[in-house]
Scaffold this motif. Structure first.
Motif, PDB file in Angstrom:
ATOM      1  N   LYS A   1      84.877  42.364  22.741  1.00 21.04           N
ATOM      2  CA  LYS A   1      84.877  43.563  21.896  1.00 21.04           C
ATOM      3  C   LYS A   1      85.622  44.708  22.574  1.00 21.04           C
ATOM      4  O   LYS A   1      86.409  45.410  21.947  1.00 21.04           O
TER       5      LYS A   1
ATOM      6  N   THR B   1      89.203  44.309  22.060  1.00 18.60           N
ATOM      7  CA  THR B   1      89.690  44.629  20.711  1.00 18.60           C
ATOM      8  C   THR B   1      89.721  46.143  20.503  1.00 18.60           C
ATOM      9  O   THR B   1      90.389  46.624  19.596  1.00 18.60           O
ATOM     10  N   LEU B   2      88.971  46.890  21.330  1.00 13.85           N
ATOM     11  CA  LEU B   2      89.004  48.341  21.203  1.00 13.85           C
ATOM     12  C   LEU B   2      90.093  48.953  22.088  1.00 13.85           C
ATOM     13  O   LEU B   2      90.223  50.166  22.177  1.00 13.85           O
TER      14      LEU B   2
ATOM     15  N   LEU C   1      90.411  35.543  16.908  1.00 13.54           N
ATOM     16  CA  LEU C   1      90.142  36.696  17.773  1.00 13.54           C
ATOM     17  C   LEU C   1      91.012  36.655  19.025  1.00 13.54           C
ATOM     18  O   LEU C   1      91.394  37.690  19.561  1.00 13.54           O
TER      19      LEU C   1
ATOM     20  N   PRO D   1      92.183  38.882  23.060  1.00 19.03           N
ATOM     21  CA  PRO D   1      91.792  39.860  22.049  1.00 19.03           C
ATOM     22  C   PRO D   1      92.638  41.129  22.156  1.00 19.03           C
ATOM     23  O   PRO D   1      92.921  41.594  23.261  1.00 19.03           O
TER      24      PRO D   1
ATOM     25  N   PRO E   1      93.740  45.097  20.005  1.00 20.35           N
ATOM     26  CA  PRO E   1      93.273  46.039  18.979  1.00 20.35           C
ATOM     27  C   PRO E   1      93.720  45.688  17.565  1.00 20.35           C
ATOM     28  O   PRO E   1      93.233  46.270  16.603  1.00 20.35           O
TER      29      PRO E   1
ATOM     30  N   ARG F   1      93.064  43.037  16.035  1.00 17.75           N
ATOM     31  CA  ARG F   1      91.966  42.345  15.377  1.00 17.75           C
ATOM     32  C   ARG F   1      90.634  42.905  15.867  1.00 17.75           C
ATOM     33  O   ARG F   1      90.361  42.897  17.069  1.00 17.75           O
ATOM     34  N   GLY F   2      89.831  43.405  14.966  1.00 17.48           N
ATOM     35  CA  GLY F   2      88.514  43.918  15.340  1.00 17.48           C
ATOM     36  C   GLY F   2      87.471  42.850  15.105  1.00 17.48           C
ATOM     37  O   GLY F   2      87.675  41.935  14.316  1.00 17.48           O
ATOM     38  N   ILE F   3      86.350  42.964  15.827  1.00 17.31           N
ATOM     39  CA  ILE F   3      85.325  41.925  15.711  1.00 17.31           C
ATOM     40  C   ILE F   3      83.933  42.559  15.641  1.00 17.31           C
ATOM     41  O   ILE F   3      83.669  43.556  16.291  1.00 17.31           O
ATOM     42  N   VAL F   4      83.082  41.985  14.818  1.00 21.00           N
ATOM     43  CA  VAL F   4      81.657  42.332  14.832  1.00 21.00           C
ATOM     44  C   VAL F   4      80.892  41.033  15.014  1.00 21.00           C
ATOM     45  O   VAL F   4      80.999  40.118  14.199  1.00 21.00           O
ATOM     46  N   PHE F   5      80.164  40.936  16.119  1.00 22.70           N
ATOM     47  CA  PHE F   5      79.364  39.746  16.390  1.00 22.70           C
ATOM     48  C   PHE F   5      77.957  39.927  15.825  1.00 22.70           C
ATOM     49  O   PHE F   5      77.538  41.027  15.485  1.00 22.70           O
TER      50      PHE F   5
ATOM     51  N   SER G   1      76.605  43.203  19.743  1.00 19.14           N
ATOM     52  CA  SER G   1      77.683  43.763  18.934  1.00 19.14           C
ATOM     53  C   SER G   1      78.071  45.161  19.381  1.00 19.14           C
ATOM     54  O   SER G   1      79.150  45.626  19.064  1.00 19.14           O
TER      55      SER G   1
ATOM     56  N   ALA H   1      78.022  48.875  14.995  1.00 22.10           N
ATOM     57  CA  ALA H   1      79.081  47.957  15.422  1.00 22.10           C
ATOM     58  C   ALA H   1      80.253  48.000  14.449  1.00 22.10           C
ATOM     59  O   ALA H   1      81.415  48.019  14.854  1.00 22.10           O
TER      60      ALA H   1
ATOM     61  N   GLN I   1      82.104  51.267  14.896  1.00 22.11           N
ATOM     62  CA  GLN I   1      82.894  51.240  16.126  1.00 22.11           C
ATOM     63  C   GLN I   1      84.174  50.445  15.923  1.00 22.11           C
ATOM     64  O   GLN I   1      85.262  50.869  16.302  1.00 22.11           O
ATOM     65  N   THR I   2      84.023  49.269  15.305  1.00 21.17           N
ATOM     66  CA  THR I   2      85.180  48.418  15.095  1.00 21.17           C
ATOM     67  C   THR I   2      86.201  49.090  14.169  1.00 21.17           C
ATOM     68  O   THR I   2      87.402  49.026  14.403  1.00 21.17           O
TER      69      THR I   2
END
Lengths: 303, 269
Positions: A201, A204-205, B50, B71, B73, B75-79, B83, B150, B153-154
């Motif tokens: 994560k 990705t940020l 991802l 990974p 920016p 592609r954003g991800i929410v697990f 998260s 999450a 944020q993403t």
């Protein structure tokens, strides 16, 4: 229907108030399994104090017995004897050097301990994070650290004294070498255990390797690092006293081994108690530090 | 312009083949729902998109070029779990996005840029209904609030593609419906491509513009891991009529079993 009936009964007992209705529903006294029986605050205090009390009583009894037979017995001095010897060391300047021996010893020992553990902590932080977070560094250093970990540090003591002389450097190095490898491994393991989701994560940020170390790894590892230091302080004291016993001119360990020649239990026992007190205070301070730095890691205690 | 093109994708772990012959093209702005039995490789597919894992063979094109194998920016991800960052408050979690994006070597922005980031974060917190929780750590947020944080944020990372790995799997049904509305609104506002893995077929049909079913079509009883799953059913949902109950029942039947079903495999488009 059943639910309605239950509700009505609850209402009655509520309106009935605390005092009048509650006794009619006596709480069943159940014998809980040992693992489920809770200890009250006072009970915990009492139980925790018992072993201390037991040791104290046993000592007082044995001491009184020996002193009754031979008033000049040195092996088990009475508390007043120990207190006066301790007070002498703390307040009366030494005849030869003019120093207040207890404080000179304490200062010298704590300085060595702080330097040694400080170096080890820095190594644990930098090497541990590098090994845990960067695969290339892990491949490069982890086998070496793992091997260094199993070398008994006290076996290195003669080498250190030969190579670095009998001064402060050798003692500090012994403490650092003694505790650092385990700390490095522990921190590296913790970094590797960071959830892969968080690292993904962060990327990705827009985090890069360095900013992720600063903003993700370092704060996440902080509580563990402090725990690590707390655990390392035990071995650190061991190495400190071993080094001081062999080559030193002041220090808590030096004093204990010096007065051992004169069978001065009235000095040794208070010194051991003093070292214990210092260790307990350090530990308590570190717990406080952890709560201050990482409140998120202590959600229950913080309240 | 296609945002995601996957052609002939295969993923193996040693002898075990998880995915094979996966072909799919997703246009920009589509909302793909990935469903399938547990362990059928749909999460693996998402992790490949991802960049957390790499395909064993085949082509994955995201945006204009081949996928970057880490990974980014883009592609954003929410697990479902982990998260958000547990060591940061809700507000700090959102500020971290700007800190990472343009914080330089300190990973932190200062001055006017920090004030701007703070305003943006405040607005986003209010948008997802977490304004009252700005100074709380994730540990004291409920599961739904954590997922809202999450997603917020993403989205602050402004990804072109939003990947969701069972984001609402651990939530209560009521909270889940609330989150569906929020996600649909945010998707409409931001217009990114979404790929969501879910176990909940109702959710897949409710949110997606397209439902993809992952399943094994070939089966070796002596060596179950010889063949991997592929996309056996690709259903485009009309935004007006949405899914018929017929389709829903059909997909539910497919997901309910891991055994190959030849008739359904042949109907896959």
């Amino acid at each position: 229907m059943l639910a309605r009936g239950m509700g009505a009964r609850d209402e009655v007992s509520d309106t009935g108030g605390e005092g009048t209705m509650r006794p009619s529903l006596p709480r069943p006294r159940v014998r809980l399994r040992m693992i489920n029986a809770k200890v009250s605050r006072g009970g915990a205090l009492f139980l925790g104090g018992l072993p201390f009390l037991f040791v104290a009583i046993a000592y007082l009894f044995a001491s009184a017995q020996r002193l009754a037979v031979n008033p000049s017995d040195k092996l088990l001095p009475s508390p007043p004897q120990m207190w006066s010897a301790f007070l002498d060391l703390a307040t009366v300047p030494d005849k030869r050097s003019g120093d207040l021996i207890l404080w000179v010893d304490t200062y010298a020992s704590l300085l060595r301990l702080l330097a040694g553990v400080g170096v080890a902590t820095f190594a644990a932080l930098s090497l541990g994070i590098a090994i845990g977070f960067i695969p290339r560094v892990r491949a490069f250093l982890l086998p070496f650290v793992t091997v260094v970990c199993v070398i008994p540090p006290l076996a290195l003591l003669p080498i250190l004294f030969i190579a670095l002389g009998l001064g402060e450097t050798a003692k500090i190095t012994l403490i650092a070498l003694g505790v650092a490898p385990v700390m490095v491994r522990d921190i590296a393991n913790r970094v590797m255990e960071l959830p892969a989701e968080l690292v993904a994560k962060a990327q990705t940020l827009g985090g890069n390797s360095w900013t992720m170390i600063l903003r993700l790894v370092l704060p996440q590892i902080m509580p563990r690092l402090i725990t690590c230091v707390r655990l390392a302080l035990g071995p650190a004291w061991l190495f400190l006293i071993a080094a001081e016993a062999i080559a030193s001119t002041e220090g808590l360990g030096y004093r204990i081994f010096l007065v051992r020649r004169y069978l001065s239990m009235d000095v040794i026992l208070p010194y051991v108690a003093w070292i214990t007190l210092l260790a307990v205070i350090t530990d308590w301070l570190l717990v406080r530090l952890s709560r201050a730095i990482s409140p998120w890691a202590h959600p229950l205690e913080a309240r | 312009m296609s945002r995601i093109v996957v052609h002939g994708l295969e993923k193996t772990y040693g002898d075990a083949r998880v995915l094979e012959r996966v072909n799919v093209t997703a246009e920009a702005g589509e909302f793909l729902s990935l469903v399938g039995a547990s362990g059928c490789g749909k999460s693996t597919f998402l992790r490949i998109l991802l960049g957390q894992e790499q395909q064993s063979s085949g082509v994955v094109i995201v945006g204009d070029g081949p996928i970057v194998p880490e990974p980014t920016p883009q592609r954003g991800i929410v697990f479902q779990r982990y998260s958000v960052f547990p060591h940061l408050t809700a507000m700090q979690n959102l500020l971290l996005v700007e800190d990472f994006r343009s914080g330089g070597p300190f990973g932190r922005v200062f001055g006017a840029r920090r004030r701007n980031a703070r305003q943006e974060a405040e607005a986003m917190l209010a948008r997802v209904g977490l304004a009252h929780a700005r100074d709380l750590y994730p540990a004291s947020l409920s599961g739904g609030m954590q997922q809202r944080l999450a997603i917020a944020q993403t989205l602050l990372g402004r990804p072109q593609i939003l990947l969701l790995d069972e984001p609402f799997g651990a939530l209560d049904p009521g909270i889940r419906a609330e989150m569906h509305d929020l996600l649909t609104e945010l998707w409409t506002e931001h217009g990114m491509t979404v790929v969501m893995v879910t176990h909940d077929i109702g959710e897949a049909f409710k949110l997606g513009t397209r439902v993809l079913v992952f399943d094994k079509v070939r089966h070796d009883p002596q060596f179950p891991s010889a063949y991997g799953a592929t996309i056996t059913y690709d259903l485009r949902l009309d935004r007006k009529t949405r899914a018929s109950s017929h389709h829903l029942a059909k997909v539910a039947a497919m997901v309910g079993t891991t055994r190959p079903d030849k008739t359904m495999a042949t109907t896959a488009s």
